[in-house]
Each structure stands twice: as structure tokens, then as C-alpha cells.
Write an enzyme that holds these catalytic residues in place. Structure first.
Site, PDB file in Angstrom:
ATOM      1  N   LEU A  25       0.814  -1.219   0.000  1.00 34.16           N
ATOM      2  CA  LEU A  25       0.000   0.000   0.000  1.00 34.16           C
ATOM      3  C   LEU A  25       0.847   1.269   0.000  1.00 34.16           C
ATOM      4  O   LEU A  25       0.333   2.368  -0.056  1.00 34.16           O
ATOM      5  CB  LEU A  25      -0.993   0.002   1.165  1.00 34.16           C
ATOM      6  CG  LEU A  25      -2.068  -1.095   1.106  1.00 34.16           C
ATOM      7  CD1 LEU A  25      -3.149  -0.850   2.144  1.00 34.16           C
ATOM      8  CD2 LEU A  25      -2.694  -1.236  -0.276  1.00 34.16           C
TER       9      LEU A  25
ATOM     10  N   ASN B 215       7.616  -3.019   3.116  1.00 33.80           N
ATOM     11  CA  ASN B 215       8.649  -2.255   2.386  1.00 33.80           C
ATOM     12  C   ASN B 215       8.204  -0.826   2.077  1.00 33.80           C
ATOM     13  O   ASN B 215       8.225  -0.364   0.945  1.00 33.80           O
ATOM     14  CB  ASN B 215       9.088  -2.980   1.109  1.00 33.80           C
ATOM     15  CG  ASN B 215       7.947  -3.217   0.137  1.00 33.80           C
ATOM     16  OD1 ASN B 215       6.774  -3.131   0.507  1.00 33.80           O
ATOM     17  ND2 ASN B 215       8.272  -3.517  -1.103  1.00 33.80           N
TER      18      ASN B 215
ATOM     19  N   HIS C  53       3.743 -15.699  -3.349  1.00 33.37           N
ATOM     20  CA  HIS C  53       3.704 -15.682  -4.827  1.00 33.37           C
ATOM     21  C   HIS C  53       4.551 -16.745  -5.533  1.00 33.37           C
ATOM     22  O   HIS C  53       5.509 -16.437  -6.232  1.00 33.37           O
ATOM     23  CB  HIS C  53       4.045 -14.288  -5.360  1.00 33.37           C
ATOM     24  CG  HIS C  53       5.228 -13.618  -4.709  1.00 33.37           C
ATOM     25  ND1 HIS C  53       6.469 -14.195  -4.634  1.00 33.37           N
ATOM     26  CD2 HIS C  53       5.326 -12.414  -4.101  1.00 33.37           C
ATOM     27  CE1 HIS C  53       7.288 -13.358  -4.018  1.00 33.37           C
ATOM     28  NE2 HIS C  53       6.617 -12.282  -3.685  1.00 33.37           N
TER      29      HIS C  53
ATOM     30  N   ASN D  87       8.121  -9.510 -10.179  1.00 36.72           N
ATOM     31  CA  ASN D  87       9.034 -10.445  -9.524  1.00 36.72           C
ATOM     32  C   ASN D  87       8.264 -11.282  -8.498  1.00 36.72           C
ATOM     33  O   ASN D  87       7.683 -10.714  -7.587  1.00 36.72           O
ATOM     34  CB  ASN D  87      10.155  -9.666  -8.820  1.00 36.72           C
ATOM     35  CG  ASN D  87      11.218 -10.584  -8.265  1.00 36.72           C
ATOM     36  OD1 ASN D  87      11.326 -11.742  -8.672  1.00 36.72           O
ATOM     37  ND2 ASN D  87      11.988 -10.088  -7.319  1.00 36.72           N
TER      38      ASN D  87
ATOM     39  N   ASP E 123      -0.375  -9.782  -4.621  1.00 36.73           N
ATOM     40  CA  ASP E 123       0.927  -9.115  -4.686  1.00 36.73           C
ATOM     41  C   ASP E 123       0.759  -7.742  -5.356  1.00 36.73           C
ATOM     42  O   ASP E 123       1.580  -7.318  -6.161  1.00 36.73           O
ATOM     43  CB  ASP E 123       1.970  -9.964  -5.423  1.00 36.73           C
ATOM     44  CG  ASP E 123       3.384  -9.411  -5.237  1.00 36.73           C
ATOM     45  OD1 ASP E 123       3.567  -8.489  -4.416  1.00 36.73           O
ATOM     46  OD2 ASP E 123       4.300  -9.907  -5.916  1.00 36.73           O
TER      47      ASP E 123
ATOM     48  N   GLY F 115       6.419  -5.117 -10.656  1.00 36.32           N
ATOM     49  CA  GLY F 115       5.151  -5.109  -9.937  1.00 36.32           C
ATOM     50  C   GLY F 115       3.946  -4.880 -10.826  1.00 36.32           C
ATOM     51  O   GLY F 115       4.023  -4.186 -11.847  1.00 36.32           O
TER      52      GLY F 115
END
Lengths: 429, 311
Positions: free
Chosen positions: A65, A96, A236, A286, A313, A332
Site C-alpha cells: 500500500l 517495504n 507468490h 518479480n 501481490d 510489480g
């Protein structure tokens, strides 16, 4: 037993194969009746759901987010809006951010933003950093983070290179009863790649990430989980080799759970070579999009339960960040807006069963991470959404609620659109 | 001839007959390069931007000479001169360039796919002068043109590509074009300098140079980037030169009329022995000369396409 006071009646919803009226009292499912012709709602509010299908709110255990620090990509408010309109009643946001979510104040800030913007909105469950600053050098203060509201720990995006430290982090996290989520990637083999290592990547002249870079770390995590007799959740998963290892581990009784993302079910690296979308950074992600055989393995594994759950993800980025050379574009895909329509489409096409869909988006993520969920039994939380199964919509800036419009589905048409979403019996959108 | 392509991104776009007609056009321009006054007014009033975001001397000079001989106005932009070093994105840089209304942008860039990226966003013609390790179509065309000048028909010839294929856009484009022209392609390199899926490529792969070179009609050496040792792909240059450097003992095993090629710049004593570089079999300087003719042909076709459409 005294009859509960019904606050809300969802009229003529299509639920589990029949048209029903759903009665809700005190934020819980009170009763489900075949649609009545003679109808007196009394004092209850009525939500007309004619022509709409009803499903329990989904749970996304893997989103980014971006707040604090990268609010231009996404913030808690826009991310939760995308979740609500995407059919999600709860999301787990990764650590992150900037600063990294490795202290209680950051966790509290995230939760406060959610409360302030939208007290009844989708629930936000932060994932705390496993190591300080996600640097993979020292343990994060997991007790403090758990007390502040973190529901799991992960070094997502920056996997811990030091296996001994990773073992200690798993052990320490277990003291607080919170799962560890690992982003599986060999830190040396996977460097700087946004495409699978294979024929497509070799033809395009791009530095590829081999599937073994993921599978090696999956094997490490499985062996550690078995050795420590602890649970680990693998984020993932993208390739058949990883699925084979997870299947083997589950047969041995190892406490491993795994997720895959919708894009791995519908896309392969061929997308990056097709004339219209060659080198499109919207498909730079990724782990990377793999081969057709891997895509099929994801679907099989999801169906047979080897892969337990789905997660988006969701990784929003600004347009100007993605609209650059492939090599320097960030990885992403923005997923919250499209995940429901994509995966419901697979159900409609008979690729996934409805049971699998329900398990992958609702029951199993709730069980793994310890959240409540709705199965439309009496007393279940009245968390559900209504969608038009026939509505076609074009994916694009005008139809997405996330700030991140970065998706390889952009410009494409999806079928199935969420019309309204209720949490605890309250209409949130 | 009506030229159907807006951009030249890779040789994959070209049919064999289009490649052959490019050879004809290049041969026509070759004659101009032999005149005392090497200039024709063909592209007078048209302009081309040479945008080199990665250092290059010979390709840039080659395009510049080609443009000037056709009387086109050429403008050079290098990475250090452009605003890329000030944080401007590639998109903004090329849109800025386009606003000055050039007929063509020639792009050299370090990132694979960069020429496709700008071609998708620009109305003017884009010629790829090398993008990352992906493609170098003008080099492949001038290489084949050089062989065509030597042999005529290339069908049935065998060409060995020797060296760092993994990182080479020259190798990628050549494999594709040579196959279209009916050439049997061989490759020789240490496994660390081959793409992982090279077995799916239309070529034979060798680890032993003495085997690879047997009976071949031409050897195309590739430049070894000296940082491959640091990347952990080679133990040292000495071992590489001894094992994969082309020398006379290999040439003795090839066809008696074998030709030696190199896209330059050469590392003498590494991928090619110094005597071979200077030998009569070497086509290295022909490649340079033919590069100008081929680029004249390409600039002519891509820069006049729009005018022809309107007519």
C-alpha cells in the site's frame, strides 16, 4: 431462542446457485430464505440485489500500500478503496514502506490512517519486517510489532540471504504466534531480472531469472520448517518446480502453506514477446511471468490444494516510473482492481472450481492468518459483496481505484464487476 | 520500391526478398562512395537525429557519413549531451527530439527493447542502431551484404559466430538474418557466454573451436567485453585467448577460401590473433565500408517512405 432483530435484508441475491433473501442482524448473517413473493421488510433496510451474485468478502494476504513514504504510488486510502471495489474485505500490507515497518510507530501509523479514512472500510493487517530495515542483518523487534498490530512477518521483496539468520527469525517469530511469509528467491541467481530465464528472455536479450532461483529457496524454507517443526507461508509461487517441492513437503507433513497470484494463472512470458506488448514493463514483475507449463502447474496446484491460496501481490507504481526502459522499470503489477474479475472468469470458464475460489480467497487465508470470515452460516460476519456477473468493463485509469494503473491487463476487457460491498452488515461502497 | 516498414527494430521484420533488395540498394549507393565527389542530393532537406545513449564511435560515424553523403542534415546527441544525465526520461527526450520534426531517429541504447519503446511513441522513423543485447539489425545487414558481395548467393554457406554470444546483439540479429538467407550457422563459445536456451536457436553449438571451424566459409568473431572476467564468467583473458581466440591453426581447418569478419572494435590477441586481423582473408575493413553503403540504403528507404505514401 429469541428471534434477532433484522437490520438489513438483501433481496433476491443469487447465492450458491439459488435466488435468496439474506437477513442480517447485528452485523451477522441471521437467516437465508428462498426469495419470498409476499415481502414485508418491517423496519429492516432493504438492498435490492436482483440480477447480482453474492459472494463472501475476499481476503488478500499480500499487498503493497506504499504508505508511508511512497504515497504518489498508493496510500492506505486509495489502496483500501481498490480493495473494497475489488471484493476484498481485508488486506495484509507488506513492510517495504519508507520508513520500513520495523517499529511500532510505523505499524500504528498505518492502522491510524485506515481508521481515520475509513473506520468501517476493509480491515488492514500490517505485515511487520522480519529484519531491521529489511536489511537481512538483525532481527526486527517482532514482539513490539505484534503488540502494535502486525499479523505476520516478512522480508518480502528483499529475501534474507543469511540462512542462519532466517532460521533465527522463524524461531523468534514463532514466539508471538505470527506466521513468517517468505518471498522465495535465491539472492544471487535472481539479481536484477524482470523476466523468466528462458527462450523468450534469451531472444529478447533480457537478463532472466531462472525458475530454480525460486525453487532453491522454496526447498530451503521447506527443510527449515520441517527441521524446526514450524509453519512457513511461501509468497507468490510462480513455477512448477516450486509446486513439486511443496507437494513433496506437504506429503511429509511439513507445515508449509503457499500462495500464487492471479497473473501467474493467466499470463506467461509470451506476453513480453507478442508484437503489441513486446517489452511492456506492465508485465515486469518479480517473480517473473513463467512458461505455459508453469501456468498450468499453478492452476493444477491451486485446484488440488498444493497451493493453498491466492493473493494479488498488488504492487502499484506511478505511470512515469513504469514508462521507461524495461531494464530500469520497477517490478510489480497493480492487482486489487482486477483480481476478482480475473479469477471469477476462471471459475466461469471451468478452469477453477467455485470451491477452490472460495478456499483460495476466503476460508484458507483466514485460517492461515487467523481472521474471521463469512460462509453465510448463521452467526458469520456479514462480510459480502454483490457483483454483476455479466458486466463487461475495460481495465484502465477510469475504471481502477488504485493509484497504480500498472497492469498487463490494461486496455483489456474483463467480465464481472463489483457493484456494492458490505462489511459487518454496513455498506462500504 | 515501396518500403512497408515505419521502423527498423530488428531483422525479424524483414523478409528474405526485402533483405535482398536492401543489398541491391546498398550496392547502388556503394558506387557513390567510390566517386571523387561522394555526395548526392537524395535526402536534401531531410533530417536525421543520431541519438547514442551508449558510447559508440564507428556506428555513429558510419550513420553520420551515410546521412551526409545523401545530403541529409544529421544531428548528434550523446548521453552526456542529452538531458538523460539530468534525470530526464527516455520518453521525454525523444518526444522533445520529435518536436523538432526530424524524419528519422537513429537510436543506440544500452537497454534491450529501447528502440521498440521509442518507436511506439514516435511518428517519425526509428532505426535501431543497437539496443542492449537484443538486436543490431544494421550490423547484421552490413555483415550479410559483405558476404553477399564476396559470394553472391549465401544459400548453403556455413558461418561460425565465435565469442560472447550471450551478451551480443550482433550475434542475435545475425543468427536470424543468416538463417533467412539460407546460411548454416554455427556458434562457439564457453557455456558461460551462451544464452541458457541456445539449443532452441537455429544453429549448431560447439565448445571446441577446432571442431567448430572445420570447413566453414566464414568466421565472425565477436568482441569480448573485458568485464566478463569480473562477472565470474571467465577465469582470465589468457585462458580465453588460448581456448576461444581465433588463430591460424584454426583457419587451416576451415574452407580454403574462408573469410574472417569482426564487427569491431577488435581486441587483438584476445578473440582474434593480430596476424589474422591483418590477413588477406579478413573482411573487417570491407565491413566498415559496406556499413556506410548499407546505412545509406536504410536511411534512404526509411526517410523517404512517408513522402512516397503521400504521393
Amino acid at each position: 431462542m429469541a428471534k434477532k432483530k433484522v437490520d438489513l435484508i438483501v433481496r433476491r441475491a443469487f447465492l450458491k446457485g439459488r435466488e435468496v433473501d439474506v437477513h442480517i442482524a447485528n452485523g451477522e448473517i441471521a437467516e437465508i430464505r428462498d426469495t419470498e413473493t409476499e415481502f414485508d421488510p418491517g423496519k429492516a433496510e432493504v438492498q435490492d440485489a436482483y440480477g447480482l451474485t453474492m459472494l463472501p468478502s475476499m481476503i488478500d494476504v499480500h499487498v503493497h500500500l506504499r504508505e508511508p513514504g511512497f504515497e504518489y504510488k498508493e496510500d492506505v486510502q486509495s489502496g483500501l478503496a481498490a480493495a473494497a471495489w475489488g471484493g476484498f474485505g481485508a488486506v495484509m500490507c507488506m513492510a517495504n514502506t519508507k520508513p520500513v515497518n520495523d517499529v511500532a510507530t510505523t505499524t500504528e501509523l498505518m492502522l491510524e490512517k485506515a481508521r481515520a479514512h475509513w473506520p468501517d472500510g476493509p480491515r488492514l493487517y500490517p505485515v511487520g519486517a522480519l529484519t531491521k530495515g529489511l536489511k537481512g542483518e538483525e532481527l526486527a523487534p517482532m514482539a513490539e510489532l505484534a503488540r502494535a498490530g502486525c499479523e505476520a512477518f516478512s522480508n518480502d521483496g528483499l529475501p534474507v540471504k543469511n540462512t542462519d539468520l532466517f532460521r533465527r527469525a522463524m524461531e523468534y517469530a514463532s514466539d508471538w504466534g505470527k506466521p513468517v511469509i517468505d518471498h522465495c528467491e535465491d539472492p544471487y541467481m535472481a539479481v536484477g531480472a524482470g523476466i523468466n530465464e528462458g527462450e523468450v528472455g534469451d531472444r529478447l536479450g533480457l537478463n532472466g531469472q531462472p525458475d530454480v532461483a525460486e525453487a532453491l529457496q522454496v526447498a530451503r524454507d521447506i527443510l527449515l520448517a520441517e527441521y524446526l517443526d514450524m509453519h512457513i507461508h511461501l509468497a507468490h509461487i510462480s513455477c512448477r518446480k516450486s509446486v513439486d517441492l511443496i507437494r513433496f513437503a506437504k506429503a511429509r507433513g511439513v507445515r508449509v502453506t503457499a500462495e500464487t497470484a492471479p497473473h501467474y494463472l493467466i499470463l506467461t512470458d509470451d506476453y513480453l514477446e507478442a508484437p503489441e506488448t513486446q517489452y511492456s514493463s506492465y508485465a515486469k514483475v518479480n517473480p517473473p511471468l513463467r512458461k505455459e507449463d508453469d501456468r498450468l502447474a499453478m492452476i493444477e496446484a491451486l485446484e488440488d490444494g498444493t497451493i493453498d491460496i491466492l493473493a494479488t501481490d498488488h504492487a502499484p507504481h506511478a505511470e512515469h516510473e513504469k514508462e521507461v526502459e524495461f531494464d530500469i522499470a520497477p517490478c510489480g503489477i497493480s492487482g486489487l482492481d482486477t483480481a476478482f474479475a480475473v479469477t471469477w472468469g476462471l471459475v466461469r470458464d471451468g478452469v477453477l472450481s467455485e470451491e477452490t475460489f472460495n478456499r483460495a480467497w476466503v476460508t484458507k487465508p483466514a485460517e492461515i492468518f487467523g481472521f474471521e470470515y463469512n460462509q453465510f452460516n448463521e452467526g458469520d460476519p456479514a462480510d459480502f459483496f454483490l457483483f454483476d456477473p455479466e458486466e463487461d468493463w475495460v481495465v484502465g485509469p477510469d475504471t481502477m481505484h488504485s493509484k497504480g494503473k500498472n497492469t498487463p491487463l490494461r486496455g483489456g476487457t474483463l467480465k464481472g464487476r463489483v457493484k456494492t460491498h458490505f462489511l459487518r452488515g454496513k455498506k462500504i461502497v | 520500391m515501396k518500403w512497408l516498414h515505419k521502423d527498423l527494430l530488428d531483422v525479424t521484420q524483414l523478409s528474405k526478398s526485402e533483405a535482398m533488395s536492401l543489398f541491391d540498394t546498398a550496392a547502388h549507393f556503394q558506387e557513390i562512395n567510390q566517386r571523387p565527389v561522394k555526395k548526392v542530393p537524395t535526402l536534401k532537406g531531410r533530417s536525421v537525429v543520431l541519438f547514442f545513449a551508449e558510447p559508440s564511435t564507428r556506428t555513429k560515424v558510419s550513420f553520420d557519413v551515410a546521412a551526409k553523403r545523401l545530403s541529409a542534415d544529421s544531428f548528434s546527441l550523446s548521453k552526456s549531451m542529452s538531458s538523460l544525465t539530468k534525470g530526464e526520461t527516455l520518453k521525454d527526450t525523444v518526444l522533445t527530439l520529435q518536436a523538432m520534426a526530424p524524419d528519422c531517429i537513429v537510436l543506440r541504447h544500452w537497454s534491450s527493447g529501447a528502440s521498440k519503446f521509442i518507436a511506439d511513441r514516435l511518428d517519425c522513423a526509428v532505426i535501431n542502431a543497437g539496443d542492449g543485447r537484443h538486436a543490431h539489425p544494421t550490423q547484421a545487414l552490413l555483415d550479410s551484404f559483405t558476404m553477399f558481395q564476396e559470394w553472391g548467393d549465401l544459400t548453403g554457406k556455413t558461418v561460425l559466430i565465435l565469442g560472447d554470444i550471450k551478451h551480443s546483439r550482433v550475434a542475435r540479429s545475425n543468427v536470424i538474418l543468416l538463417n533467412k538467407l539460407g546460411v548454416n550457422v554455427r556458434m562457439c563459445a564457453p557455456r558461460t557466454l551462451l544464452p541458457h536456451t541456445v539449443r532452441s536457436w537455429p544453429c549448431e553449438v560447439y565448445s571446441d573451436l577446432s571442431e567448430a571451424v572445420k570447413g566453414v566459409n566464414a568466421v565472425m568473431c565477436l568482441r569480448l567485453q573485458l568485464e566478463r572476467q569480473k562477472d565470474g564468467l571467465l577465469p582470465n583473458l589468457r585462458e580465453y585467448a588460448q581456448t576461444f581466440g581465433l588463430s591460424q591453426r584454426h583457419i587451416d581447418l576451415a574452407d580454403k577460401d574462408v573469410r574472417i569478419m569482426h564487427p569491431g572494435p577488435m581486441n587483438r590477441g584476445v578473440e582474434i590473433s593480430s596476424d589474422l586481423a591483418d590477413s588477406a582473408q579478413s573482411l573487417v575493413l570491407d565491413q566498415v565500408a559496406n556499413g556506410v553503403s548499407m546505412r545509406m540504403a536504410l536511411l534512404f528507404l526509411y526517410m523517404t517512405r512517408k513522402g512516397m505514401e503521400e504521393e
